[in-house]
Scaffold this active site. Structure first.
Site, short mmCIF file in Angstrom:
data_model
loop_
_atom_site.label_atom_id
_atom_site.label_comp_id
_atom_site.label_asym_id
_atom_site.label_seq_id
_atom_site.Cartn_x
_atom_site.Cartn_y
_atom_site.Cartn_z
N ASP A 197 0.79 -1.25 0.00
CA ASP A 197 0.00 0.00 0.00
C ASP A 197 0.82 1.29 0.00
OD1 ASP A 197 -1.85 -2.03 0.35
OD2 ASP A 197 -2.98 -1.03 1.92
N HIS B 154 -16.34 0.56 5.99
CA HIS B 154 -14.93 0.96 6.12
C HIS B 154 -14.78 2.48 6.12
CE1 HIS B 154 -10.64 0.14 5.75
NE2 HIS B 154 -10.53 0.74 4.59
N LYS C 55 -7.07 -4.73 -3.40
CA LYS C 55 -7.89 -5.24 -2.30
C LYS C 55 -8.84 -4.15 -1.82
CE LYS C 55 -4.40 -3.95 1.17
NZ LYS C 55 -5.11 -2.84 1.81
N CYS D 274 -1.89 -2.45 7.71
CA CYS D 274 -1.84 -3.40 6.59
C CYS D 274 -0.54 -4.20 6.53
CB CYS D 274 -2.12 -2.67 5.28
SG CYS D 274 -3.84 -2.06 5.21
ZN LIG Z 1 -9.00 1.09 3.12
#
Ligand SMILES: [Zn+2]
Length: 195
Positions: A9, A63, A102, A144
């Site tokens: 990420d 989210h 994702k 993450c």
């Molecule tokens: Zn996110």
């Protein structure tokens, strides 16, 4: 021994000036580029990079929130097709073999929750290359990177987190995440020690 690198990420929204910018994110982007291309570069058999890749419509399974708690709900970030979702420009993506996306329509912290652009799952990609060991770098250490490294351990891989090639949201949760990873069997070493 076959080793992969997971680049987690390293996107504009997770670096300085982004919707969820992590202090040190841009430095990590450049440092990962240096790690992949430098004179002491580890010879990775496959480099897998993930991006958070959310829908612009809806809250992606709860989210996104207008009143985020920064634990399970977050401001809008990494909407696919927007500059915030793109890789940070200092990350040299020419070294990336497999791009994983994702989080489309759902929360997703681990790279293992995503899929390659051709639809393959991450375990399938790793199996095709016979990967047994993995180094993990990127953003953010306490979210993450943590989730991806724990899932890699659960997959039976030998896992290292390169501590100078990650950055966390907050010092307390970052230290706690590294402790949790070490307790799970993850090695925490610098890129220099990993060479
Ligand atoms: Zn996110």
């Amino acid at each position: 021994m076959t080793r992969a690198l997971f680049v987690i990420d390293i996107q504009n929204d997770f670096t300085e000036g982004g919707a969820l910018g992590v202090a040190g994110g841009a430095r990590v982007a450049q440092a990962v580029t240096d790690h992949l291309g430098g004179p002491r570069a580890v010879d990775y058999d496959v480099v897998v990079a993930s991006r958070d890749w959310h829908d612009g419509n809806g809250d992606n399974g709860g989210h996104f929130s207008a009143d985020p708690d920064y634990v399970t709900t977050w401001p809008v970030h990494c909407v696919r097709g927007t500059p915030g979702a793109e890789y940070h420009p200092a990350l040299d993506v020419s070294a990336v073999d497999v791009h994983v996306r994702k989080g489309t329509g759902e929360p997703a912290y681990s790279l293992f929750e995503g899929r390659a652009e051709d639809g393959r799952s991450v375990p399938d990609v790793l199996a095709e290359h016979g990967v047994t060991e993995v180094d993990v770098v990127g953003l953010a250490t306490d979210h993450c990177v943590r989730a991806s490294a724990l899932d890699a351990v659960a997959q039976g891989l030998r896992v290292r987190v390169l501590t100078d090639l990650v950055a966390g949201v907050a010092p307390g949760t970052t230290a706690a995440a590294l402790d949790e990873l070490r307790a799970a069997g993850v090695e925490t070493v610098t890129a220099g020690e990993a060479s």
